[in-house]
Each structure stands twice: as structure tokens, then as C-alpha cells.
Design an enzyme around this catalytic site. Structure first.
Site, PDB file in Angstrom:
ATOM      1  N   HIS A 129       0.907  -1.237   0.161  1.00 13.37           N
ATOM      2  CA  HIS A 129      -0.083   0.005  -0.082  1.00 13.37           C
ATOM      3  C   HIS A 129       0.768   1.175  -0.143  1.00 13.37           C
ATOM      4  O   HIS A 129       0.821   2.207  -1.017  1.00 13.37           O
ATOM      5  CB  HIS A 129      -0.969  -0.054   1.123  1.00 13.37           C
ATOM      6  N   GLU A 130       1.466   1.229   0.983  1.00 11.45           N
ATOM      7  CA  GLU A 130       2.521   2.579   1.142  1.00 11.45           C
ATOM      8  C   GLU A 130       3.481   2.884   0.046  1.00 11.45           C
ATOM      9  O   GLU A 130       3.428   3.876  -0.593  1.00 11.45           O
ATOM     10  CB  GLU A 130       3.330   2.814   2.375  1.00 11.45           C
ATOM     11  N   HIS A 132       1.818   4.438  -3.054  1.00 16.22           N
ATOM     12  CA  HIS A 132       1.855   5.883  -3.021  1.00 16.22           C
ATOM     13  C   HIS A 132       2.927   6.553  -3.835  1.00 16.22           C
ATOM     14  O   HIS A 132       2.694   7.333  -4.322  1.00 16.22           O
ATOM     15  CB  HIS A 132       1.646   6.278  -1.624  1.00 16.22           C
ATOM     16  N   GLU A 191      -5.672   7.003  -2.091  1.00 14.06           N
ATOM     17  CA  GLU A 191      -5.701   5.863  -1.207  1.00 14.06           C
ATOM     18  C   GLU A 191      -6.348   4.578  -1.792  1.00 14.06           C
ATOM     19  O   GLU A 191      -5.876   3.457  -1.471  1.00 14.06           O
ATOM     20  CB  GLU A 191      -6.566   6.474   0.027  1.00 14.06           C
ATOM     21  N   HIS A 248      -9.306   8.346   3.787  1.00 17.34           N
ATOM     22  CA  HIS A 248      -9.215   6.956   4.163  1.00 17.34           C
ATOM     23  C   HIS A 248     -10.706   6.274   3.987  1.00 17.34           C
ATOM     24  O   HIS A 248     -10.531   4.927   3.859  1.00 17.34           O
ATOM     25  CB  HIS A 248      -8.632   6.805   5.384  1.00 17.34           C
TER      26      HIS A 248
END
Length: 536
Positions: free
Chosen positions: A350-351, A354, A374, A438
Site C-alpha cells: 500500500h505505502e 503511493h 488511497e 481513508h
């Protein structure tokens, strides 16, 4: 910087989705793809080339005329020459020529670059290892600064090079020291020294030993690609762009301290061992790199072949993890009581995704575009988890289920019905842009689940789902593989900084049309899935 901490400490973590699911009808999950289903049309995906075709492609790029034209377009000096290392050709005819460089006949370490060209051969961009101007003087070179040739077996005499890996390019010597590493493996230790002062500038081991092993907290026993020699191993992965995992030791700034280990066996699976979180982070980073490379032929988060650093043990009792564009790096806290580091595979996927968004669409982290930002990380974090095929952390559509931030064993978010977390949106409304990103991400997460798995009841890897639609319609899924292809193409080609949900529908329909054909089963599924979350 994108922080995970929000209401109830719910993090912006990776969602999980199945790479193995294809041809799914409402209420069922199938592991295979139907032979009747359409496949992606020729386009921006890497083209399949035979060995002969690959050789011909490289030969054409390596012609004197082609290299001279590129050198001129790049503004290189008369002493700089290009050497073709590789060429990638996309299905739409675009090419990406990877060059190494020489200066006055000397190899330039850190002088490599990639030239991007359209089908017609026009340059459309370039990625450079170094932007520094190559203007190196041979004056002042000291004969005494030239290293002696090492006596160990396998050593090589010093060769003169231009060292441009760090800062201003300088004239240097590269010496290869042979012999054996402490582990018994052969050694090819490359040592770079300043040709004028004799000062060591850099060194690296040319022989990559068998992978190290790690005992992680969330993924069990895993293989790790590390670096080092003479019993001094580090969590540096040169096969993945030099990705490195470091220890912040509870500080909140800096690059972190390098992890070292004597036997290349890392962690104990317990959070009290500082190496354990590093094992999960390093493994997750490699899994993310491999996902983008395998599925989209993307080398690294920015597509430039460079690794993204990971820093663990940030702060104290920090229930968070975040991606920071300023350092293009990942940072992980240790969770509640410093017992639950936020280093599970889906968090990493996920991170780091980004960073992919930042390097492509650049979706602004606010309003509806922020929700899409997100959701993009949830979607690809999901795909990373499935692609990793880890037995201890199998793929699912539950977000952050391993790190237990809620303290009751429940996941942070649910892709089949986002509102089950008590905050996320199942469908679009005119107020979506005012909701925390989020939670507004739930709209696209729900869309992606419907597109992959379909509506209604289904089960996969022992997890049961029941996904509704806003209008009560039935949606048939097309499988995660196709769904992620569509989202990636839409993100990288069609979405922009201020894309909203209506724009995202248009972008994904266009991407699907390009990949599978207008009015294809896939494009109809895209439209039906968006309608199922009230985006029209």
C-alpha cells in the site's frame, strides 16, 4: 508525506485482492481464466519478443547513427559516448533504450540512462542515473594513487573510470579484489578510489551469495536478498535497485542505521528483536518490487530502476506507517506497545504504491482525488499480497488484518463492503469529497472488488464475502489480473492530479477499451461495477 493515523488510529493500509481469481461470476470464485474470455490488445504493455527479435532491436539501437542522434538530443559532450545495454519494446511500438556511458573512453559508473521513444522514434523522455555534467580533468592524477593489483585469486588490475554515482563526477580507479568471502563464497569486491588522492569512494561485492533467510513476525520464514562480505551482511538489495532497510532506533528523523548480521540469518519472529520488523519490511519491499516488475514490467517504484529505502522503528509506540515523497522512502512505526510493527505485506504494498501514484497521476491527497489516491494503494497493496503467495499471509480482500490495530483481531477495512469498518463509504454521494480520504477510498475499493469478484456471496482462500450494489444489480467479476491491468493503465495514462470519481470511471472505461476492446465483456464489467457504487 502520507500518514496512516486517522480516527480510531485506522491506517491507510494496503487492501488485499486475488491474482488467482479470474472469470468470476456473482457469488462464486474461480481460480482459472476461461479460454473464451478476451485478452488485452496490443498497447503499452511490454511486447513479447523472441531472442532473435530482441537481438535485432538492440542491434538497431546500437547503430552509430542511432546513438549519435540520441547523444545529440541529450546534449552530451564530444567525449561522451553511449553504449546500448538493453532495449524494451512496448506492444504499441514505443521503446525504452537503456544506455551505459563512457567519457574519453573510460566507463562512467553512474552514467547510465534510459531514453524513451515513441513508435516513430521521437524521444519522449529520459531517465538518468546522474544529472551531473561530465567534465572530468585528467590533470593532477597521481601515479602513487593508483592501487596495486591484489594478489588474491580472481583479482583484476585497476582500470580507470569516471565515478558519477555520488555527487560531482571524478576520475577514479576501479580495482577488483578476488579471493573468498568469510562464508566461503568467491569474492569480487569492487573498490573505487579517487585517482588524485587515493581516497576510497565506494565499494561493492560483485558476487551475490545465496539469499539470506529471515524469521518475520507476519510472513514466517522468508528468503531475503542481502549484500555484504566477510560476515558483515546488510539489508541491501542490489538486485532491486539498491533497496535498503535501516533502523531509526526510535528516532523520528535521519536515514537510519544500517542493519548488519554475521551469518545472514535475520530476526526471530519476535518484536523484541529489532531485526524482526526489518525482515518483514525488507521482504515486503521486495514483494512490491517484484509485483510491479512481473505484472507491469515496471522496474522500481518510480520506474527508474532505483530502489526505495525503508526505515523501521520510527518513534515510540507509533501506530503508523507512511510514504514520504521528499525522500522517496517508506517508514514504519512499531505499533501499540512497540509490539506490532506496521510491516505486513499489504502495508508495504500500500505505502510504496503511493510512490507509484506520485510518479504517475500525482493524485492530489484531498477530496475525491485523495480517496482515489488511497484506493489505488489499497488496490495495489492487495495485488502485492496475492502476488507474493506467502503461506502465512495469504491473499484476501481484508485490509490490515495482520497488524491488529483495532486490538480485537478485526481488519481495518473491507473491500467487499467497506462500511463494515463503521466509517468507509460503500458508494458515491455528493458529499464524498468532504469525507476523510481513508474512508472515501471505500468507493473505489468496492468498485475494484466488484470488478474482480462480482457482487453477492463468494469465498476465496477461506474468507467469505458478500458484496452488495447500490442499485441491487448483479455484477459479474472479470478477475483480479484484468482488474489490476485496467486500474494501472488508467492511473498511468489517463488520471491526473485532480481526477474525481466521475473522471475515474471514464479513465478506467478508456483503459479497458484500449486493453480489451470497446463493448468488450471487460469494459461492460467496468461500467457495471461503477454503477454498482453509484458512480455514473
Amino acid at each position: 508525506m502520507r500518514s496512516l493515523s486517522k480516527k480510531q488510529r485506522i491506517s491507510a493500509l494496503a487492501a488485499t485482492a486475488a491474482l488467482v481469481v479470474a472469470g468470476i461470476t456473482a457469488g462464486t470464485a474461480s481460480a482459472g481464466q476461461s479460454a473464451k474470455e478476451s485478452t488485452a490488445k496490443a498497447g503499452a504493455q511490454p511486447a513479447a519478443l523472441s531472442a532473435v527479435q530482441k537481438t535485432q532491436l538492440i542491434k538497431k539501437a546500437d547503430s552509430t547513427a542511432a546513438k549519435a542522434a540520441d547523444a545529440k538530443a541529450l546534449g552530451l559532450g564530444s567525449k561522451e559516448k553511449l553504449q546500448v545495454k538493453d532495449v524494451i519494446k512496448n506492444e504499441d511500438g514505443a521503446t525504452h533504450v537503456r544506455y551505459e556511458r563512457t567519457y574519453d573512453g573510460m566507463p562512467v559508473l553512474g552514467g547510465d540512462l534510459v531514453v524513451h521513444k515513441s513508435k516513430s522514434g521521437k524521444q519522449t523522455g529520459v531517465d538518468r542515473s546522474s544529472d551531473a555534467k561530465m567534465a572530468v580533468s585528467t590533470q593532477g592524477v597521481s601515479k602513487s594513487a593508483k592501487p596495486a593489483t591484489p594478489k588474491a585469486k580472481g583479482s583484476k588490475a585497476p582500470r580507470q573510470v569516471v565515478f558519477a554515482m555520488k555527487g560531482k563526477p571524478v576520475l577514479a580507479w576501479e580495482t577488483v579484489k578476488g579471493g573468498l568471502q568469510k562464508s566461503g563464497a568467491p569474492s569480487q569486491l569492487h573498490i573505487i578510489t579517487d585517482a588524485k588522492t587515493g581516497k576510497k569512494l565506494d565499494q561493492y561485492q560483485g558476487i551475490q551469495e545465496a539469499d539470506g533467510t529471515g524469521t518475520s513476525q507476519y510472513a514466517g520464514e522468508v528468503k531475503l536478498t542481502t549484500d555484504g562480505s566477510d560476515g558483515n551482511f546488510t539489508l541491501t538489495d542490489k538486485s532491486r535497485g539498491g533497496s535498503k532497510t535501516t533502523n531509526l532506533e526510535n528516532s523520528e528523523s535521519g536515514d537510519g542505521k544500517e542493519f548488519t548480521d554475521k551469518d545472514n540469518k535475520w530476526g526471530t519472529g519476535k518484536p523484541e528483536d529489532a531485526q524482526t520488523a526489518a525482515v518483514d519490511a525488507h521482504f515486503g519491499g521486495a514483494a512490491t518490487w517484484d509485483f510491479y516488475k512481473d505484472e507491469f514490467k515496471r522496474e522500481g517504484i518510480a520506474g527508474d530502476g532505483k530502489g526505495a529505502p525503508s526505515r523501521v522503528h520510527y518513534g515510540d509506540n507509533y501506530v503508523n506507517a507512511f510514504w514520504d515523497d521528499s525522500c522517496f522512502c517508506m517508514t514504519y512505526g512499531d505499533g501499540e506497545g512497540n509490539k506490532a510493527p506496521l510491516t505486513a505485506i499489504d502495508v508495504t504494498g500500500h505505502e510504496m504504491s503511493h510512490g507509484v501514484t506520485s510518479a504517475t497521476a500525482g493524485l492530489e491527497y484531498a477530496g475525491e482525488s485523495g480517496g482515489l489516491n488511497e484506493a489505488t494503494s489499497d488496490i495495489f497493496g492487495t495485488a502485492v499480497e496475492f502476488h507474493a503467495k506467502n503461506k502465512e499471509d495469504v491473499g484476501d480482500f481484508l485490509i490490515g488484518e495482520k497488524i491488529d490495530i483495532n486490538g480485537d483481531g478485526s481488519p481495518l477495512r473491507y473491500m467487499d463492503k467497506p462500511s463494515k469498518d463503521g466509517n468507509s463509504l460503500d458508494e458515491w454521494s455528493s458529499d464524498a469529497g468532504n469525507v476523510d480520504v481513508h474512508y472515501s477510498s471505500g468507493i473505489a475499493n468496492h468498485f475494484f472488488f466488484l470488478l474482480s469478484m462480482g457482487s453477492g456471496k463468494s469465498e476465496l482462500n477461506g474468507v467469505e464475502y458478500d458484496s452488495p450494489t447500490s442499485d441491487g444489480s448483479t455484477v459479474k467479476g472479470i478477475g483480479i489480473t484484468k482488474a489490476q491491468q485496467i486500474w494501472f493503465k488508467a492511473l498511468t495514462e489517463n488520471m491526473t492530479a485532480n481526477t474525481d470519481y466521475a473522471d475515474a470511471r471514464k479513465a478506467t472505461v478508456k483503459a479497458s477499451d484500449d486493453l480489451f476492446g470497446k463493448d468488450s465483456t471487460e469494459s461492460k464489467a467496468v461500467e457495471a461495477s461503477w454503477t454498482g457504487v453509484a458512480v455514473k
